[in-house]
Scaffold this motif. Structure first.
Motif, PDB file in Angstrom:
ATOM      1  N   THR A  56       1.036  -1.032   0.009  1.00  0.00           N
ATOM      2  CA  THR A  56      -0.086   0.113   0.091  1.00  0.00           C
ATOM      3  C   THR A  56       0.638   1.296  -0.091  1.00  0.00           C
ATOM      4  N   VAL A  57       0.590   2.167  -0.600  1.00  0.00           N
ATOM      5  CA  VAL A  57       1.183   3.452  -0.968  1.00  0.00           C
ATOM      6  C   VAL A  57       0.442   4.626  -0.602  1.00  0.00           C
ATOM      7  N   LEU A  58       0.635   5.231   0.662  1.00  0.00           N
ATOM      8  CA  LEU A  58      -0.333   6.193   0.911  1.00  0.00           C
ATOM      9  C   LEU A  58       0.732   7.637   0.525  1.00  0.00           C
ATOM     10  N   THR A  59       0.254   8.743   1.246  1.00  0.00           N
ATOM     11  CA  THR A  59       0.948  10.149   0.626  1.00  0.00           C
ATOM     12  C   THR A  59       1.424  10.607   2.090  1.00  0.00           C
ATOM     13  N   THR A  60       2.356  11.820   1.789  1.00  0.00           N
ATOM     14  CA  THR A  60       2.900  12.633   2.980  1.00  0.00           C
ATOM     15  C   THR A  60       2.495  14.063   2.547  1.00  0.00           C
ATOM     16  N   LEU A  61       2.246  14.375   1.225  1.00  0.00           N
ATOM     17  CA  LEU A  61       1.842  15.748   0.733  1.00  0.00           C
ATOM     18  C   LEU A  61       0.595  15.662  -0.288  1.00  0.00           C
ATOM     19  N   ASP A  62      -0.210  16.483  -0.067  1.00  0.00           N
ATOM     20  CA  ASP A  62      -1.482  16.365  -0.851  1.00  0.00           C
ATOM     21  C   ASP A  62      -1.561  17.867  -1.149  1.00  0.00           C
ATOM     22  N   SER A  63      -1.275  17.693  -2.768  1.00  0.00           N
ATOM     23  CA  SER A  63      -1.421  18.998  -3.403  1.00  0.00           C
ATOM     24  C   SER A  63      -2.874  19.686  -3.458  1.00  0.00           C
ATOM     25  N   GLU A  64      -4.071  18.985  -3.147  1.00  0.00           N
ATOM     26  CA  GLU A  64      -5.251  19.150  -3.107  1.00  0.00           C
ATOM     27  C   GLU A  64      -5.504  19.852  -4.419  1.00  0.00           C
ATOM     28  N   ASP A  65      -5.115  19.358  -5.664  1.00  0.00           N
ATOM     29  CA  ASP A  65      -5.350  20.025  -6.679  1.00  0.00           C
ATOM     30  C   ASP A  65      -6.728  19.719  -7.026  1.00  0.00           C
TER      31      ASP A  65
END
Length: 720
Positions: A190-199
């Motif tokens: 599973t690959v999650l995130t550390t930064l969300d651009s919220e684009d």
């Protein structure tokens, strides 16, 4: 064959509905996770974004410092993914794309380009489903089908998975963790995130850049989107963000490179790729099927509305001309021919009603080899003017031809052995013969045994379907069928075309079309009413209508030459046969598509909208029914069963047409299907007409007779 086609159609619609209408269309960040998180290991909640939830000990990995893995979700998209790939190529940056299986199936060339240009590819499920809220069987379906489609499109498989609606490790709930553990057992990281651009919010290019910029030197897994809407801001942000971060000493890599994992994406074998290509083909076929169904649905709707408008307009005009005078009243005697094969149940009522006619008649009952004593029943009545002819069983056309040879008069009425005539039916039926161009007259057949639900449905069909059509055919001078239950003919016209033929199972339709092609006009006299016995079971109804429909197809094919003829024959061909082809063959064949699509809409689309469309269709049917019942002088009470008719009776009629068409195309020969007689019309059914209705009808006929008498002084006036 029909069952196989319906199963395939249903399967295609189920596949399309599942892949296009059952997954969440909201962006990943739009669905915020909630719920307890006490089952999530602390090492995972406080760890890195790449998670291996193994059975021994769960572990995670963080990106290396000053390393950024740009990840794109929800693609591939035919508009935005190529632009993102072009930008990454220009910036010499490799990224990771988490693709949706259905989008890969729709655009496999983009998935191949992602792999060919050195980018990493991962799964974002098959339909963007929330893995933490669906059962295990659907999780398996989501991941297995995604893997198959990826294999078919690109020839590779991947263990990388990003669950839709996920974010960082600290936001994991117990449900999320359960789905991650399940995925690990299935072989996925599973690959999650550390930064969300919220684009996905489209907050503006500057804000997307701010959301995507690391605060320190720690490695990052950045979430962006290459699909799901307008990605102009995403492209603009990347155009500025990549050079800026490079200048700060950051480098860009795939997910596996940022956490120092061995290359996860591997090629697949021929068998796996073939299976994947088969899944893609099935999905494309389902998409094409729905497109075709959409056009067929429009065609069926247009045909239904066209038929409703045409028949109502024609009926309205026909009603204005119902008392048009054909000329001097016809008073000459008439020969009534009754072909009978095992009709002992109802033959007495039929013959007695004919003898009670207010018009001079001779009645010839041709017993076609009955084994139930039909001829004996008639002879035992000892009714004046009734003759019985016995012959070996040779079929209804042969029995009618025998009756024609024995007929004493030029005007002939043909009656089924289960039909009861009203007192004035024969007189009304022969009046159009005052016009020398008229060769045959169709009467108004009414259902006598209409008390049960099936009887009501057939009663509605006779009044709304058959009789409205006959009014239109009468105006267009292209009547294709004079019903065997109540029809009048010139004997000389029948002799000129060689009598009745037995080459089709619808001898009445074949005979009528032959008369039209010989130049005779065939008309409809609604006031010549006879009461017939309708099938009392679905099996009997099926056999009767199967024979009718198949026989009509035979007659249409036999007389197809009328399409290119002139005169009365041309009217039959270009008007009558075209109408039958459109509305009694093509429309019933399209109708199951409407029903299947309606079920599809209830399950996968907006049920309210589907219900409103169905309500509109029902309103159209009820409106036609009320108008047709008023024209026929019938009480509208049976119309309450019209909505129920749509769920059983209508489908039965459509299946009958479908089976008849398939039988004809297969070249099979259908045997005669005789209907079981019940003897439900024991006496002339005057009671079936209410006193008020009968009085109104007598007043109408009296008024009409008065007008005829005024137009033709000295003519006989019939008061009914």
């Amino acid at each position: 064959m029909l069952t196989v086609l319906l199963v395939c159609l249903s399967g295609a619609l189920l596949l399309h509905g599942y892949t296009h209408h059952l997954y969440g269309t909201a962006p990943d960040g739009a669905a915020t996770a909630g719920g307890p998180h006490n089952a999530v290991p602390a090492a995972i909640a406080n760890g890195g974004p790449v998670i291996d939830a193994g059975t021994a000990s769960a572990r995670s990995a963080r990106p290396k410092p000053r390393t950024i893995a740009i990840t794109f979700d929800d693609g591939p998209d035919p508009v935005w993914t190529p632009k993102v790939l072009d930008l990454l190529k220009a910036q010499k940056v490799k990224a990771t794309f988490f693709v949706i299986g259905t989008e890969v199936a729709a655009h496999p060339e983009l998935a191949r380009r992602i792999v060919a240009e050195g980018h990493q590819i991962g799964l974002h499920t098959f339909t963007h489903a929330n893995l933490s809220t669906i059962p295990d069987w659907r999780r398996s379906l989501e991941l297995r089908q995604s893997q198959l489609i990826l294999a078919g499109a690109t020839g590779v498989s991947t263990p990388l998975l990003r669950p839709p609606y996920s974010s960082g490790p600290s936001a994991l709930t117990n449900a999320d963790w359960s789905s991650i553990e399940w995925a690990r057992h299935a072989g996925y990281l599973t690959v999650l995130t550390t930064l969300d651009s919220e684009d996905w919010r489209r907050p503006g290019t500057a804000q997307v850049i701010a959301n995507s910029t690391p605060k320190g030197t720690a490695g990052q897994v950045l979430l962006m989107h290459d699909a799901g809407g307008d990605r102009t801001q995403t492209l603009a942000a990347l155009q500025k963000l990549i050079p800026t971060l490079k200048a700060r000493g950051f480098r860009f890599a795939t997910v596996s490179d940022t956490v120092a994992l061995p290359q996860p994406v591997q090629p697949v074998g021929v068998v796996e790729r073939s299976r994947g290509m088969a899944v893609i083909g099935a999905m494309r076929l389902s998409d094409g099927t729905l497109d075709v169904l959409g056009w067929l649905l429009y065609a069926a709707g247009a045909l239904s509305v066209l038929r409703a408008v045409a028949t109502v307009i024609a009926a309205k005009r026909h009603a204005r001309e119902r008392y048009w005078s054909w000329g001097e009243p016809v008073t000459e005697p008439v020969t009534v021919i009754v072909p009978a094969y095992n009709e002992s149940a109802g033959i007495e009522a039929a013959v007695r009603s004919l003898v009670a006619s207010d018009h001079p008649v001779e009645v010839i009952v041709v017993d076609d080899g009955s084994s139930d004593g039909t001829a004996d029943v008639v002879e035992s009545l000892r009714l004046p003017g009734v003759q019985v002819i016995r012959q070996q069983n040779a079929g209804k056309p042969a029995a009618l031809n025998t009756g024609l040879q024995a007929a004493s008069y030029e005007l002939v009425v043909m009656v089924d052995g289960d039909t009861v005539f009203e007192e004035d039916a024969v007189r009304m039926l022969v009046q159009p013969f005052a016009d020398p161009s008229v060769g045959a007259v169709s009467g108004n057949a009414k259902v006598g045994n209409r008390k049960g639900l099936l009887g009501r449905w057939q009663h509605i069909e006779y009044v709304v379907g058959f009789n409205l059509d006959r009014r239109l055919f009468d105006l267009a001078e292209c009547m294709p069928t004079v019903p065997g239950a109540v029809g009048g003919f010139r004997r000389s016209a029948l002799q000129r075309i060689g009598g009745l033929s037995d080459v089709t199972l619808a001898e009445d339709t074949d005979l009528t079309m032959a008369l039209c092609r010989d130049g005779w006009r065939v008309v409809y006299e609604e006031r010549a009413r006879a009461w017939t016995e309708a099938p009392a079971s679905l099996g009997a109804l099926w056999r009767q209508r199967y024979r009718w429909c198949y026989g009509t197809l035979q007659a249409m094919w036999k007389h197809r030459g009328a399409w290119v003829q002139r005169g009365q024959a041309g009217k039959l061909g270009r008007r009558g046969l075209t109408y039958l082809l459109l509305f009694q063959v093509l429309l019933p064949l399209l109708a199951p598509v409407v029903d299947v699509f309606a079920l599809y809409g209830l399950v996968f689309l907006n049920p309210l909208r589907v219900g409103l469309v169905w309500a509109g269709f029902m309103a159209l049917q009820v409106g036609m029914g009320l108008y047709a019942f008023r024209l026929d002088g019938e009480k509208p009470g049976p119309l309450w069963s019209l909505p129920l008719q749509q769920f059983v009776y209508r489908q039965l009629m459509y299946l009958v047409v479908s089976q008849s068409v398939f039988t004809a195309l297969a070249g099979s020969r259908l045997r005669w299907q005789r209907m079981e007689r019940y003897g439900s019309l024991a006496v002339p059914p005057a009671s079936l007409t209410s006193p008020a209705e009968g009085g109104d009808r007598r007043r109408r006929e009296g008024s009409a007779a008065g007008r005829r008498s005024k137009d033709f002084p000295g003519s006989r006036t019939f008061t009914g």
